[in-house]
Design a protein around this motif. Structure first.
Motif, PDB file in Angstrom:
ATOM      1  N   MET A 100      50.716  38.796  51.010  1.00 19.19           N
ATOM      2  CA  MET A 100      50.339  39.515  49.791  1.00 19.19           C
ATOM      3  C   MET A 100      50.682  38.737  48.512  1.00 19.19           C
ATOM      4  O   MET A 100      49.843  38.654  47.613  1.00 19.19           O
ATOM      5  CB  MET A 100      50.989  40.900  49.774  1.00 19.19           C
ATOM      6  CG  MET A 100      50.402  41.855  50.801  1.00 19.19           C
ATOM      7  SD  MET A 100      48.601  42.050  50.628  1.00 19.19           S
ATOM      8  CE  MET A 100      48.495  42.831  49.025  1.00 19.19           C
ATOM      9  N   PRO A 101      51.888  38.160  48.377  1.00 16.68           N
ATOM     10  CA  PRO A 101      52.124  37.366  47.156  1.00 16.68           C
ATOM     11  C   PRO A 101      51.186  36.164  47.029  1.00 16.68           C
ATOM     12  O   PRO A 101      50.685  35.885  45.930  1.00 16.68           O
ATOM     13  CB  PRO A 101      53.589  36.915  47.322  1.00 16.68           C
ATOM     14  CG  PRO A 101      54.198  37.909  48.231  1.00 16.68           C
ATOM     15  CD  PRO A 101      53.118  38.303  49.190  1.00 16.68           C
ATOM     16  N   MET A 102      50.930  35.458  48.132  1.00 17.60           N
ATOM     17  CA  MET A 102      50.049  34.299  48.059  1.00 17.60           C
ATOM     18  C   MET A 102      48.593  34.715  47.828  1.00 17.60           C
ATOM     19  O   MET A 102      47.796  33.948  47.291  1.00 17.60           O
ATOM     20  CB  MET A 102      50.159  33.484  49.350  1.00 17.60           C
ATOM     21  CG  MET A 102      51.522  32.878  49.587  1.00 17.60           C
ATOM     22  SD  MET A 102      51.974  31.661  48.325  1.00 17.60           S
ATOM     23  CE  MET A 102      50.776  30.361  48.656  1.00 17.60           C
ATOM     24  N   LEU A 103      48.249  35.922  48.248  1.00 18.20           N
ATOM     25  CA  LEU A 103      46.881  36.405  48.119  1.00 18.20           C
ATOM     26  C   LEU A 103      46.668  37.209  46.830  1.00 18.20           C
ATOM     27  O   LEU A 103      45.551  37.655  46.563  1.00 18.20           O
ATOM     28  CB  LEU A 103      46.541  37.294  49.328  1.00 18.20           C
ATOM     29  CG  LEU A 103      45.068  37.424  49.744  1.00 18.20           C
ATOM     30  CD1 LEU A 103      44.487  36.070  50.115  1.00 18.20           C
ATOM     31  CD2 LEU A 103      44.941  38.397  50.912  1.00 18.20           C
ATOM     32  N   SER A 104      47.708  37.381  46.043  1.00 18.29           N
ATOM     33  CA  SER A 104      47.610  38.250  44.863  1.00 18.29           C
ATOM     34  C   SER A 104      46.562  37.787  43.844  1.00 18.29           C
ATOM     35  O   SER A 104      45.891  38.649  43.255  1.00 18.29           O
ATOM     36  CB  SER A 104      48.989  38.381  44.196  1.00 18.29           C
ATOM     37  OG  SER A 104      49.497  37.114  43.827  1.00 18.29           O
ATOM     38  N   PRO A 105      46.336  36.491  43.582  1.00 14.41           N
ATOM     39  CA  PRO A 105      45.258  36.133  42.651  1.00 14.41           C
ATOM     40  C   PRO A 105      43.883  36.558  43.155  1.00 14.41           C
ATOM     41  O   PRO A 105      43.043  37.023  42.377  1.00 14.41           O
ATOM     42  CB  PRO A 105      45.369  34.602  42.553  1.00 14.41           C
ATOM     43  CG  PRO A 105      46.769  34.292  42.936  1.00 14.41           C
ATOM     44  CD  PRO A 105      47.126  35.299  43.964  1.00 14.41           C
ATOM     45  N   VAL A 106      43.656  36.414  44.467  1.00  3.01           N
ATOM     46  CA  VAL A 106      42.383  36.836  45.047  1.00  3.01           C
ATOM     47  C   VAL A 106      42.271  38.355  45.012  1.00  3.01           C
ATOM     48  O   VAL A 106      41.200  38.908  44.716  1.00  3.01           O
ATOM     49  CB  VAL A 106      42.257  36.312  46.492  1.00  3.01           C
ATOM     50  CG1 VAL A 106      40.987  36.826  47.138  1.00  3.01           C
ATOM     51  CG2 VAL A 106      42.292  34.799  46.507  1.00  3.01           C
ATOM     52  N   LEU A 107      43.362  39.051  45.284  1.00  4.43           N
ATOM     53  CA  LEU A 107      43.366  40.513  45.232  1.00  4.43           C
ATOM     54  C   LEU A 107      43.064  40.986  43.811  1.00  4.43           C
ATOM     55  O   LEU A 107      42.304  41.945  43.611  1.00  4.43           O
ATOM     56  CB  LEU A 107      44.716  41.043  45.693  1.00  4.43           C
ATOM     57  CG  LEU A 107      44.905  42.559  45.634  1.00  4.43           C
ATOM     58  CD1 LEU A 107      43.888  43.264  46.509  1.00  4.43           C
ATOM     59  CD2 LEU A 107      46.330  42.935  46.049  1.00  4.43           C
ATOM     60  N   PHE A 108      43.635  40.329  42.836  1.00  4.02           N
ATOM     61  CA  PHE A 108      43.380  40.701  41.443  1.00  4.02           C
ATOM     62  C   PHE A 108      41.907  40.504  41.082  1.00  4.02           C
ATOM     63  O   PHE A 108      41.294  41.363  40.440  1.00  4.02           O
ATOM     64  CB  PHE A 108      44.262  39.861  40.515  1.00  4.02           C
ATOM     65  CG  PHE A 108      43.943  40.025  39.056  1.00  4.02           C
ATOM     66  CD1 PHE A 108      44.191  41.225  38.413  1.00  4.02           C
ATOM     67  CD2 PHE A 108      43.380  38.992  38.333  1.00  4.02           C
ATOM     68  CE1 PHE A 108      43.894  41.390  37.071  1.00  4.02           C
ATOM     69  CE2 PHE A 108      43.079  39.146  36.999  1.00  4.02           C
ATOM     70  CZ  PHE A 108      43.336  40.349  36.366  1.00  4.02           C
ATOM     71  N   PHE A 109      41.321  39.400  41.515  1.00  2.95           N
ATOM     72  CA  PHE A 109      39.907  39.144  41.237  1.00  2.95           C
ATOM     73  C   PHE A 109      39.022  40.215  41.874  1.00  2.95           C
ATOM     74  O   PHE A 109      38.134  40.777  41.220  1.00  2.95           O
ATOM     75  CB  PHE A 109      39.519  37.760  41.755  1.00  2.95           C
ATOM     76  CG  PHE A 109      38.045  37.463  41.627  1.00  2.95           C
ATOM     77  CD1 PHE A 109      37.510  37.058  40.419  1.00  2.95           C
ATOM     78  CD2 PHE A 109      37.202  37.602  42.716  1.00  2.95           C
ATOM     79  CE1 PHE A 109      36.158  36.793  40.295  1.00  2.95           C
ATOM     80  CE2 PHE A 109      35.847  37.336  42.603  1.00  2.95           C
ATOM     81  CZ  PHE A 109      35.321  36.936  41.392  1.00  2.95           C
ATOM     82  N   ASN A 110      39.271  40.512  43.143  1.00  2.44           N
ATOM     83  CA  ASN A 110      38.471  41.531  43.825  1.00  2.44           C
ATOM     84  C   ASN A 110      38.665  42.910  43.200  1.00  2.44           C
ATOM     85  O   ASN A 110      37.703  43.679  43.055  1.00  2.44           O
ATOM     86  CB  ASN A 110      38.839  41.586  45.312  1.00  2.44           C
ATOM     87  CG  ASN A 110      38.092  40.559  46.135  1.00  2.44           C
ATOM     88  OD1 ASN A 110      37.008  40.129  45.776  1.00  2.44           O
ATOM     89  ND2 ASN A 110      38.677  40.156  47.245  1.00  2.44           N
ATOM     90  N   LEU A 111      39.897  43.225  42.829  1.00  2.00           N
ATOM     91  CA  LEU A 111      40.166  44.520  42.205  1.00  2.00           C
ATOM     92  C   LEU A 111      39.414  44.649  40.891  1.00  2.00           C
ATOM     93  O   LEU A 111      38.800  45.691  40.611  1.00  2.00           O
ATOM     94  CB  LEU A 111      41.673  44.674  41.970  1.00  2.00           C
ATOM     95  CG  LEU A 111      42.119  45.932  41.217  1.00  2.00           C
ATOM     96  CD1 LEU A 111      41.756  47.191  41.997  1.00  2.00           C
ATOM     97  CD2 LEU A 111      43.620  45.879  40.937  1.00  2.00           C
ATOM     98  N   LEU A 112      39.430  43.598  40.103  1.00  2.00           N
ATOM     99  CA  LEU A 112      38.743  43.627  38.811  1.00  2.00           C
ATOM    100  C   LEU A 112      37.235  43.784  38.987  1.00  2.00           C
ATOM    101  O   LEU A 112      36.604  44.645  38.360  1.00  2.00           O
ATOM    102  CB  LEU A 112      39.065  42.352  38.036  1.00  2.00           C
ATOM    103  CG  LEU A 112      38.459  42.223  36.637  1.00  2.00           C
ATOM    104  CD1 LEU A 112      39.012  43.305  35.722  1.00  2.00           C
ATOM    105  CD2 LEU A 112      38.758  40.840  36.063  1.00  2.00           C
TER     106      LEU A 112
END
Length: 318
Positions: free
Chosen positions: A226-238
Motif C-alpha cells: 500500500m505505501p509503495m502503491l499509494s501514488p497509483v492509488l491516488f491517481f486512480n482515486l482522483l
C-alpha cells in the motif's frame, strides 16, 4: 546558414552567439510547432473554451433557447438551493460517488493483486478483465444491464432460484443504487491495469526482506504494497472520483430519462440535461454545470492537499 564563433567577456571559450540566420531558423521552428498543434488549439477553443465561457455567461441569465438571454444576476444560483429535485440529484450523486468509487477501486486492486501472481494463461486473463473497459458505460451496455435487472430478467430468475423474493431491481427505489454501483464496478479494467503497472514497480527485495523478518501476507500488504502503491492509488482515486460525478448515459437509459423510480437514479448530470434540454432552462442548467465544476474542483483540491499525509513517493523520507 552560417554560425559565427564568438567569445564574449567572461563566457566560456566554447560558447556561441546566435547570428540573425540562427534566430530566424529558431523562429521558423516555433512557427512550425504552432502549425502542427493548431488543429488541437482550434478544436480546444471552438469546442471547449468558447462553450465554457458561453455557459458561464448564460449561468447569470434567463435563457430558453427561443429568445435572447435576459441577465438575472445570481437568481439561478439562488433557485438551485430552493429546488428539491436539485438537492435530491446532489444527494443521489454524492451517494454514488462516495460509495461506488471505493468499491470500484477495491475490486480493481483485488483483481490486480490476483493478476500479478504467476500462473499459466496470465495474459489471457488480463485481457478478459480489461475487456469491459473497452466497451465502457455505453448505451448498449446500459440497455443490456437494464434487461438483466428488470422483472423476469436473469437476475430476478437467479434470486428466485436461491430463495429470494421475486422482483426486478430497476423498478425498486431501494435497489437501483446498488445496481448502478455494480454497473460501475463491472468496468474496473482500466484502474486494474494501472494498479498492475504499479505492482510491477515494487522491488521484490522488499517482500523478501519482510518475509525473512517474519512478516505475514497481511503485514506485507499494509506495510509494503500500500505505501509503495499509494501514488497509483491516488491517481486512480482522483480520476474515478471525477468520472463518477459525470455519470449520465447509464442513468438516462435505465431510468428512461426520468430519473425514476422515485428519483433514485436522478443523477446530477441527468437533472442538468432535463432542465436544459427538456425544460429549456439553459440559464438554470448552466448554473448547475458551474456548481458541478466548483464542487469537483474543491474535492480535487482536498484530495491533493490530503495526499501529502498518505501518498509516498520513491525517495520520500516520510
Amino acid at each position: 546558414m552560417t554560425v559565427t564563433r564568438a567569445v564574449p567577456d567572461g563566457a566560456p571559450p566554447t560558447s556561441f552567439v546566435p547570428t540573425r540566420d540562427v534566430k530566424r531558423y529558431r523562429a521558423g521552428d516555433v512557427r512550425a510547432g504552432y502549425a502542427f498543434v493548431s488543429p488541437w488549439l482550434i478544436g480546444f477553443a471552438a469546442l471547449t473554451a468558447f462553450p465554457m465561457l458561453a455557459s458561464l455567461y448564460l449561468a447569470f441569465t434567463d435563457y430558453n433557447l427561443f429568445r435572447d438571454p435576459q441577465f438575472v444576476g445570481l437568481e439561478n444560483f439562488q433557485r438551485l438551493f430552493e429546488d428539491p429535485r436539485f438537492l435530491q440529484s446532489a444527494q443521489v450523486t454524492a451517494v454514488y460517488v462516495f460509495l461506488g468509487t471505493p468499491v470500484k477501486l477495491a475490486a480493481a486492486l483485488g483483481a490486480a493483486l490476483l493478476l500479478n501472481l504467476r500462473f499459466r494463461g496470465q495474459g489471457v486473463y488480463r485481457s478478459i478483465f480489461y475487456m469491459p473497459s473497452l466497451i465502457g458505460a455505453s448505451v448498449s451496455i446500459a440497455i443490456v444491464w437494464k434487461a438483466m435487472f428488470i422483472d423476469d430478467g436473469i437476475v430476478d430468475q437467479i434470486q428466485q432460484l436461491v430463495g429470494f423474493p421475486a422482483g426486478g431491481w430497476v423498478g425498486n427505489p431501494d435497489m437501483t443504487m446498488p445496481m448502478m454501483i455494480l454497473l460501475a464496478v463491472w468496468g474496473f479494467g482500466a484502474p486494474t491495469v494501472i494498479f498492475l503497472a504499479g505492482l510491477k514497480q515494487i522491488p521484490a527485495e522488499l517482500y523478501e526482506a519482510a518475509e525473512v523478518d517474519g512478516a505475514g501476507p497481511v503485514r506485507r500488504f499494509w506495510n509494503i504494497t500500500m505505501p509503495m502503491l499509494s501514488p497509483v492509488l491516488f491517481f486512480n482515486l482522483l480520476m474515478e472520483t471525477i468520472h463518477a460525478f459525470q455519470v449520465f448515459s447509464s442513468a438516462f437509459i435505465i431510468s428512461g430519462g426520468s430519473g425514476g423510480p422515485a428519483g433514485s437514479t436522478l443523477f446530477y448530470t441527468l437533472y442538468l440535461y432535463i432542465r436544459g434540454f427538456q425544460d429549456f432552462r439553459m440559464g438554470y442548467a448552466s448554473a448547475m454545470a458551474w456548481v458541478l465544476v466548483a464542487v469537483v474542483g474543491i474535492i480535487t483540491a482536498v484530495l491533493f492537499r490530503t495526499s501529502r499525509t498518505w501518498v509516498h513517493y520513491t525517495g520520500d523520507e516520510r
